[in-house]
Design a protein around this motif. Sequence first.
Motif, PDB file in Angstrom:
ATOM      1  N   ASN A 160       0.871  -1.216   0.074  1.00 26.39           N
ATOM      2  CA  ASN A 160      -0.038  -0.077   0.033  1.00 26.39           C
ATOM      3  C   ASN A 160       0.788   1.211  -0.001  1.00 26.39           C
ATOM      4  OD1 ASN A 160      -2.412  -1.585  -0.089  1.00 26.39           O
ATOM      5  ND2 ASN A 160      -2.453  -1.313   2.200  1.00 26.39           N
ATOM      6  N   VAL A 161       2.261   1.079   0.262  1.00 29.65           N
ATOM      7  CA  VAL A 161       3.143   2.408   0.436  1.00 29.65           C
ATOM      8  C   VAL A 161       3.756   2.482  -1.050  1.00 29.65           C
ATOM      9  CG1 VAL A 161       5.144   3.365   1.282  1.00 29.65           C
ATOM     10  CG2 VAL A 161       3.480   2.438   2.875  1.00 29.65           C
ATOM     11  N   ASP A 162       3.997   1.305  -1.408  1.00 27.86           N
ATOM     12  CA  ASP A 162       4.765   1.154  -2.901  1.00 27.86           C
ATOM     13  C   ASP A 162       4.066   1.677  -4.047  1.00 27.86           C
ATOM     14  OD1 ASP A 162       6.924   0.250  -1.311  1.00 27.86           O
ATOM     15  OD2 ASP A 162       6.961  -1.592  -1.806  1.00 27.86           O
ATOM     16  N   VAL A 163       2.670   1.432  -3.755  1.00 30.36           N
ATOM     17  CA  VAL A 163       1.626   1.634  -4.834  1.00 30.36           C
ATOM     18  C   VAL A 163       1.997   3.204  -5.357  1.00 30.36           C
ATOM     19  CG1 VAL A 163      -0.419   2.040  -3.686  1.00 30.36           C
ATOM     20  CG2 VAL A 163      -0.491   1.093  -5.984  1.00 30.36           C
ATOM     21  N   PHE A 164       2.028   3.918  -4.294  1.00 28.54           N
ATOM     22  CA  PHE A 164       2.219   5.327  -4.845  1.00 28.54           C
ATOM     23  C   PHE A 164       3.281   5.792  -5.679  1.00 28.54           C
ATOM     24  CE2 PHE A 164      -0.699   5.312  -0.987  1.00 28.54           C
ATOM     25  CZ  PHE A 164      -1.445   6.245  -1.523  1.00 28.54           C
ATOM     26  N   GLY A 165       4.272   5.167  -5.894  1.00 28.59           N
ATOM     27  CA  GLY A 165       5.305   5.341  -6.836  1.00 28.59           C
ATOM     28  C   GLY A 165       5.092   4.422  -8.046  1.00 28.59           C
ATOM     29  N   SER A 166       4.315   4.028  -8.279  1.00 29.04           N
ATOM     30  CA  SER A 166       4.137   2.972  -9.480  1.00 29.04           C
ATOM     31  C   SER A 166       3.428   3.297 -10.658  1.00 29.04           C
ATOM     32  CB  SER A 166       3.215   1.770  -8.909  1.00 29.04           C
ATOM     33  OG  SER A 166       1.699   2.090  -8.810  1.00 29.04           O
ATOM     34  N   VAL A 167       3.678   2.926 -11.772  1.00 33.01           N
ATOM     35  CA  VAL A 167       3.230   3.063 -13.307  1.00 33.01           C
ATOM     36  C   VAL A 167       1.728   2.612 -13.091  1.00 33.01           C
ATOM     37  CG1 VAL A 167       3.042   2.403 -15.395  1.00 33.01           C
ATOM     38  CG2 VAL A 167       5.245   2.830 -14.382  1.00 33.01           C
ATOM     39  N   PHE A 184      -4.190   4.018 -13.553  1.00 31.58           N
ATOM     40  CA  PHE A 184      -5.258   3.780 -12.740  1.00 31.58           C
ATOM     41  C   PHE A 184      -6.128   5.156 -12.693  1.00 31.58           C
ATOM     42  CE2 PHE A 184      -7.676   3.929  -8.616  1.00 31.58           C
ATOM     43  CZ  PHE A 184      -8.406   2.996  -9.026  1.00 31.58           C
ATOM     44  N   LEU A 185      -5.031   6.272 -12.308  1.00 27.68           N
ATOM     45  CA  LEU A 185      -5.800   7.542 -12.194  1.00 27.68           C
ATOM     46  C   LEU A 185      -6.218   8.353 -13.497  1.00 27.68           C
ATOM     47  CD1 LEU A 185      -3.440   8.930  -9.325  1.00 27.68           C
ATOM     48  CD2 LEU A 185      -6.012   7.928  -9.127  1.00 27.68           C
ATOM     49  N   LEU A 186      -5.394   8.007 -14.498  1.00 28.56           N
ATOM     50  CA  LEU A 186      -5.517   8.732 -15.926  1.00 28.56           C
ATOM     51  C   LEU A 186      -6.667   8.195 -16.510  1.00 28.56           C
ATOM     52  CD1 LEU A 186      -1.766   9.278 -17.441  1.00 28.56           C
ATOM     53  CD2 LEU A 186      -3.474  10.852 -16.612  1.00 28.56           C
ATOM     54  N   LEU A 187      -7.014   6.735 -16.336  1.00 28.48           N
ATOM     55  CA  LEU A 187      -8.285   6.207 -16.942  1.00 28.48           C
ATOM     56  C   LEU A 187      -9.769   6.946 -16.927  1.00 28.48           C
ATOM     57  CD1 LEU A 187      -7.394   2.387 -16.892  1.00 28.48           C
ATOM     58  CD2 LEU A 187      -7.626   3.862 -19.040  1.00 28.48           C
ATOM     59  N   VAL A 188      -9.486   7.482 -15.603  1.00 28.33           N
ATOM     60  CA  VAL A 188     -10.793   8.523 -15.362  1.00 28.33           C
ATOM     61  C   VAL A 188     -10.893   9.581 -16.434  1.00 28.33           C
ATOM     62  CG1 VAL A 188     -12.125   9.893 -13.725  1.00 28.33           C
ATOM     63  CG2 VAL A 188     -10.772   7.659 -13.041  1.00 28.33           C
ATOM     64  N   PRO A 189      -9.910  10.486 -16.408  1.00 28.95           N
ATOM     65  CA  PRO A 189     -10.237  11.631 -17.403  1.00 28.95           C
ATOM     66  C   PRO A 189     -10.310  11.110 -18.824  1.00 28.95           C
ATOM     67  CG  PRO A 189      -8.111  11.761 -16.584  1.00 28.95           C
ATOM     68  CD  PRO A 189      -8.883  10.844 -15.698  1.00 28.95           C
ATOM     69  N   LEU A 190      -9.513  10.044 -18.977  1.00 28.62           N
ATOM     70  CA  LEU A 190      -9.586   9.403 -20.540  1.00 28.62           C
ATOM     71  C   LEU A 190     -10.983   9.026 -20.852  1.00 28.62           C
ATOM     72  CD1 LEU A 190      -8.275   8.500 -22.942  1.00 28.62           C
ATOM     73  CD2 LEU A 190      -7.511   6.455 -21.969  1.00 28.62           C
ATOM     74  N   SER A 191     -11.617   8.157 -19.874  1.00 36.13           N
ATOM     75  CA  SER A 191     -12.919   7.856 -20.084  1.00 36.13           C
ATOM     76  C   SER A 191     -14.081   8.737 -20.173  1.00 36.13           C
ATOM     77  CB  SER A 191     -13.369   7.051 -18.829  1.00 36.13           C
ATOM     78  OG  SER A 191     -12.544   5.865 -18.355  1.00 36.13           O
ATOM     79  N   ILE A 192     -13.695   9.915 -19.579  1.00 35.85           N
ATOM     80  CA  ILE A 192     -14.789  10.973 -19.720  1.00 35.85           C
ATOM     81  C   ILE A 192     -14.164  11.682 -21.158  1.00 35.85           C
ATOM     82  CG2 ILE A 192     -15.047  13.213 -18.788  1.00 35.85           C
ATOM     83  CD1 ILE A 192     -14.775  12.014 -16.005  1.00 35.85           C
ATOM     84  N   ALA A 193     -13.133  11.877 -21.458  1.00 28.38           N
ATOM     85  CA  ALA A 193     -12.501  12.475 -22.746  1.00 28.38           C
ATOM     86  C   ALA A 193     -13.194  11.716 -23.917  1.00 28.38           C
ATOM     87  CB  ALA A 193     -11.211  12.480 -22.731  1.00 28.38           C
ATOM     88  N   LEU A 194     -13.171  10.350 -23.888  1.00 25.35           N
ATOM     89  CA  LEU A 194     -13.602   9.640 -24.972  1.00 25.35           C
ATOM     90  C   LEU A 194     -15.349   9.830 -25.188  1.00 25.35           C
ATOM     91  CD1 LEU A 194     -11.557   6.178 -24.401  1.00 25.35           C
ATOM     92  CD2 LEU A 194     -11.539   7.746 -26.136  1.00 25.35           C
ATOM     93  N   VAL A 195     -16.050   9.837 -23.962  1.00 28.23           N
ATOM     94  CA  VAL A 195     -17.239  10.170 -24.184  1.00 28.23           C
ATOM     95  C   VAL A 195     -17.720  11.352 -25.028  1.00 28.23           C
ATOM     96  CG1 VAL A 195     -19.427  10.747 -22.893  1.00 28.23           C
ATOM     97  CG2 VAL A 195     -17.899   8.624 -22.424  1.00 28.23           C
ATOM     98  N   GLY A 231     -17.364   1.441 -10.544  1.00 29.13           N
ATOM     99  CA  GLY A 231     -17.107   0.070 -10.031  1.00 29.13           C
ATOM    100  C   GLY A 231     -15.541  -0.033  -9.843  1.00 29.13           C
ATOM    101  N   CYS A 232     -14.937   0.685 -10.398  1.00 20.39           N
ATOM    102  CA  CYS A 232     -13.222   0.568 -10.083  1.00 20.39           C
ATOM    103  C   CYS A 232     -12.537   1.572  -9.390  1.00 20.39           C
ATOM    104  CB  CYS A 232     -12.829   0.547 -11.302  1.00 20.39           C
ATOM    105  SG  CYS A 232     -10.593  -0.098 -10.992  1.00 20.39           S
ATOM    106  N   PHE A 233     -13.039   3.093  -9.740  1.00 15.70           N
ATOM    107  CA  PHE A 233     -12.448   4.008  -9.055  1.00 15.70           C
ATOM    108  C   PHE A 233     -13.198   4.736  -7.837  1.00 15.70           C
ATOM    109  CE2 PHE A 233     -11.409   8.663  -8.722  1.00 15.70           C
ATOM    110  CZ  PHE A 233      -9.826   8.599  -8.584  1.00 15.70           C
ATOM    111  N   LEU A 234     -14.364   4.370  -7.801  1.00 17.68           N
ATOM    112  CA  LEU A 234     -15.265   4.952  -6.652  1.00 17.68           C
ATOM    113  C   LEU A 234     -15.049   3.867  -5.585  1.00 17.68           C
ATOM    114  CD1 LEU A 234     -16.972   7.118  -5.588  1.00 17.68           C
ATOM    115  CD2 LEU A 234     -19.078   5.965  -6.468  1.00 17.68           C
ATOM    116  N   VAL A 235     -15.103   2.453  -5.945  1.00 14.50           N
ATOM    117  CA  VAL A 235     -14.977   1.444  -5.081  1.00 14.50           C
ATOM    118  C   VAL A 235     -13.586   1.688  -4.214  1.00 14.50           C
ATOM    119  CG1 VAL A 235     -14.852  -0.942  -4.800  1.00 14.50           C
ATOM    120  CG2 VAL A 235     -16.696   0.065  -6.003  1.00 14.50           C
ATOM    121  N   THR A 236     -12.750   2.083  -5.223  1.00 10.54           N
ATOM    122  CA  THR A 236     -11.349   2.092  -4.590  1.00 10.54           C
ATOM    123  C   THR A 236     -11.224   3.107  -3.402  1.00 10.54           C
ATOM    124  OG1 THR A 236     -10.203   1.174  -6.627  1.00 10.54           O
ATOM    125  CG2 THR A 236      -8.654   2.490  -5.228  1.00 10.54           C
ATOM    126  N   GLY A 237     -11.774   4.274  -4.005  1.00  5.65           N
ATOM    127  CA  GLY A 237     -11.780   5.510  -2.861  1.00  5.65           C
ATOM    128  C   GLY A 237     -12.604   5.418  -1.615  1.00  5.65           C
TER     129      GLY A 237
END
Length: 163
Positions: free
Chosen positions: A29-36, A41-52, A78-84
């Motif tokens: 859970n600490v190491d994930v913060f420096g990961s690709v 994971f975060l970029l897919l949210v604005p990308l999803s909205i941009a595609l719409v 189902g992915c981003f909100l559940v995570t948050g």
Amino acid sequence: IFLAFSDFLMGSLATSGEPCGSSVMKQINVDVFGSVFLTLFLLLVPLSIALVIAAIYCAAGKGPLAWLVASAVVYCGGCFLVTGIGNVPMNNTLAGLTGSAQSAYWQKTYLPQWTALNTVRTCACVAASASYLVALALLAENAVAPNAPPASETSLLMTEQRP
């Protein structure tokens, strides 16, 4: 990655004994913060909205647009909100615990609930990916023959023309 955690990683951590399993998870859970992974994971949210938005602007058609909207809603919810609202608060709680409180929380709460939420994220990612593929196929079909009747009508026309 989500599938790997639900499929075998959490089970492996659970059987590794305490405090090993929960300590390894705390480090993950600490190491994930420096990961690709987190970046994507975060970029897919604005990308999803941009595609719409792009589909609306480009008049991609109702079929592709509906599938793009479904993909964005499923991924963001189902992915981003559940995570948050689910997984991250549980990670934060685990991070603040030590000793017997950490072990008890890990075994009774974290393992079953975090894994269940992670399975929801896994299913959401699969469903969103499938929806994106359907939208892509419809966009490709429209690009190849934009004024052609749908395939079902074409086969009906071909059947009617035979003597």
